[in-house]
Design a protein around this motif. Structure first.
Motif, PDB file in Angstrom:
ATOM      1  N   GLN A  49     -18.129  10.494 -38.832  1.00 25.85           N
ATOM      2  CA  GLN A  49     -17.701  11.635 -38.019  1.00 25.85           C
ATOM      3  C   GLN A  49     -18.865  12.443 -37.477  1.00 25.85           C
ATOM      4  N   GLY A  50     -20.066  11.924 -37.617  1.00 25.07           N
ATOM      5  CA  GLY A  50     -21.244  12.685 -37.225  1.00 25.07           C
ATOM      6  C   GLY A  50     -21.720  12.391 -35.822  1.00 25.07           C
ATOM      7  N   ASP A  51     -23.037  12.391 -35.672  1.00 25.97           N
ATOM      8  CA  ASP A  51     -23.658  12.255 -34.353  1.00 25.97           C
ATOM      9  C   ASP A  51     -23.940  10.806 -33.962  1.00 25.97           C
ATOM     10  N   LEU A  52     -23.595   9.854 -34.830  1.00 30.01           N
ATOM     11  CA  LEU A  52     -23.843   8.444 -34.563  1.00 30.01           C
ATOM     12  C   LEU A  52     -22.535   7.691 -34.375  1.00 30.01           C
ATOM     13  N   ASP A  53     -22.619   6.589 -33.643  1.00 30.67           N
ATOM     14  CA  ASP A  53     -21.503   5.665 -33.536  1.00 30.67           C
ATOM     15  C   ASP A  53     -22.099   4.255 -33.526  1.00 30.67           C
ATOM     16  N   TYR A  54     -21.251   3.251 -33.575  1.00 32.82           N
ATOM     17  CA  TYR A  54     -21.708   1.879 -33.735  1.00 32.82           C
ATOM     18  C   TYR A  54     -20.928   0.979 -32.794  1.00 32.82           C
ATOM     19  N   LYS A  55     -21.620   0.287 -31.904  1.00 37.37           N
ATOM     20  CA  LYS A  55     -20.988  -0.649 -30.980  1.00 37.37           C
ATOM     21  C   LYS A  55     -21.187  -2.066 -31.505  1.00 37.37           C
ATOM     22  N   VAL A  56     -20.113  -2.815 -31.571  1.00 34.99           N
ATOM     23  CA  VAL A  56     -20.226  -4.226 -31.937  1.00 34.99           C
ATOM     24  C   VAL A  56     -20.740  -4.977 -30.716  1.00 34.99           C
ATOM     25  N   VAL A  57     -21.844  -5.717 -30.906  1.00 38.26           N
ATOM     26  CA  VAL A  57     -22.417  -6.491 -29.800  1.00 38.26           C
ATOM     27  C   VAL A  57     -22.335  -7.994 -30.046  1.00 38.26           C
ATOM     28  N   LYS A  58     -22.094  -8.371 -31.307  1.00 37.88           N
ATOM     29  CA  LYS A  58     -21.986  -9.798 -31.617  1.00 37.88           C
ATOM     30  C   LYS A  58     -21.244  -9.946 -32.942  1.00 37.88           C
ATOM     31  N   GLN A  59     -20.372 -10.944 -32.992  1.00 41.87           N
ATOM     32  CA  GLN A  59     -19.693 -11.243 -34.255  1.00 41.87           C
ATOM     33  C   GLN A  59     -19.459 -12.743 -34.332  1.00 41.87           C
ATOM     34  N   GLU A  60     -19.907 -13.320 -35.438  1.00 38.51           N
ATOM     35  CA  GLU A  60     -19.697 -14.743 -35.685  1.00 38.51           C
ATOM     36  C   GLU A  60     -18.832 -14.891 -36.923  1.00 38.51           C
ATOM     37  N   MET A  61     -17.762 -15.668 -36.791  1.00 42.40           N
ATOM     38  CA  MET A  61     -16.844 -15.913 -37.898  1.00 42.40           C
ATOM     39  C   MET A  61     -16.902 -17.384 -38.290  1.00 42.40           C
ATOM     40  N   LYS A  62     -16.738 -17.610 -39.582  1.00 34.60           N
ATOM     41  CA  LYS A  62     -16.584 -18.969 -40.099  1.00 34.60           C
ATOM     42  C   LYS A  62     -15.381 -18.964 -41.024  1.00 34.60           C
ATOM     43  N   TRP A  63     -14.517 -19.962 -40.851  1.00 33.89           N
ATOM     44  CA  TRP A  63     -13.341 -20.088 -41.698  1.00 33.89           C
ATOM     45  C   TRP A  63     -13.486 -21.335 -42.545  1.00 33.89           C
ATOM     46  N   HIS A  64     -13.289 -21.176 -43.849  1.00 26.66           N
ATOM     47  CA  HIS A  64     -13.480 -22.286 -44.782  1.00 26.66           C
ATOM     48  C   HIS A  64     -12.162 -22.749 -45.402  1.00 26.66           C
ATOM     49  N   ALA A  65     -11.227 -21.830 -45.553  1.00 21.18           N
ATOM     50  CA  ALA A  65      -9.925 -22.129 -46.166  1.00 21.18           C
ATOM     51  C   ALA A  65      -8.950 -21.042 -45.728  1.00 21.18           C
ATOM     52  N   PRO A  66      -7.655 -21.322 -45.776  1.00 20.11           N
ATOM     53  CA  PRO A  66      -6.698 -20.314 -45.318  1.00 20.11           C
ATOM     54  C   PRO A  66      -6.475 -19.201 -46.335  1.00 20.11           C
ATOM     55  N   ALA A  67      -6.148 -18.035 -45.803  1.00 23.45           N
ATOM     56  CA  ALA A  67      -5.603 -16.936 -46.617  1.00 23.45           C
ATOM     57  C   ALA A  67      -4.154 -16.813 -46.183  1.00 23.45           C
ATOM     58  N   ARG A  68      -3.282 -16.453 -47.121  1.00 23.52           N
ATOM     59  CA  ARG A  68      -1.850 -16.485 -46.853  1.00 23.52           C
ATOM     60  C   ARG A  68      -1.189 -15.141 -47.129  1.00 23.52           C
ATOM     61  N   TYR A  69       0.010 -15.024 -46.574  1.00 23.70           N
ATOM     62  CA  TYR A  69       0.812 -13.815 -46.749  1.00 23.70           C
ATOM     63  C   TYR A  69       0.868 -13.394 -48.222  1.00 23.70           C
ATOM     64  N   ASP A  70       0.677 -12.118 -48.447  1.00 21.20           N
ATOM     65  CA  ASP A  70       0.779 -11.415 -49.728  1.00 21.20           C
ATOM     66  C   ASP A  70      -0.379 -11.700 -50.681  1.00 21.20           C
TER      67      ASP A  70
END
Length: 153
Positions: A49-70
């Motif tokens: 909530q201060g004087d700084l903010d953060y912009k996402v400029v790059k995001q890399e995802m890797k998926w290895h196995a599923p996550a499931r409901y609940d």
């Protein structure tokens, strides 16, 4: 791993496909929530909530196995690298209680002035906060941790 910041969340029905597997796109939201909780946990000035903010400029995802409901996801968050104005944050997802990583992300955020949205260098106090991280801090929005097992001194 126990000394890293950890965030627990439960997979909700609407985040899944017909086979009750989390849609890949939802992991970007999960990273955002876990990173926000990580920033909230850092000791020092308010980084949300201060004087700084953060912009996402790059995001890399890797998926290895599923996550499931609940299922409850245990998300570990740590600063991997600090640049002059950027911070690279690593995020690993596990099914709570399991050591295997089911997904991982690396996100690069650039620090900006919250008023002007202009890129700026990371202030020294913020740099130190990010370097230190939030070791041992756990945020549990899933109700996964049994409070009876925690010893308070």
């Amino acid at each position: 791993m126990n000394d890293m910041f950890r965030y627990y969340m439960r997979v909700r029905y609407y985040e899944c496909d017909a086979q009750k597997v989390v849609y890949n796109a939802n992991y970007g939201n999960y990273v955002s929530v876990a990173t926000t909780e990580f920033l909230r946990a850092l000791q020092g000035r308010d980084l949300l909530q201060g004087d700084l903010d953060y912009k996402v400029v790059k995001q890399e995802m890797k998926w290895h196995a599923p996550a499931r409901y609940d299922e409850v996801l245990e998300v570990s968050v740590a600063v991997k690298q600090l640049g002059r104005s950027s911070v690279t944050i690593s995020t690993d997802f596990r099914i709570a209680g399991s050591p295997e990583v089911v997904a991982s992300a690396e996100t690069v955020r650039v620090v900006v002035d919250a008023r002007t949205m202009e890129k700026m260098g990371i202030p020294q106090d913020v740099r130190e906060m990010l370097k230190t991280g939030a070791p041992g801090v756990v945020v549990d929005h899933a109700g996964y941790i049994n409070l009876d097992d925690i010893v308070f001194s």
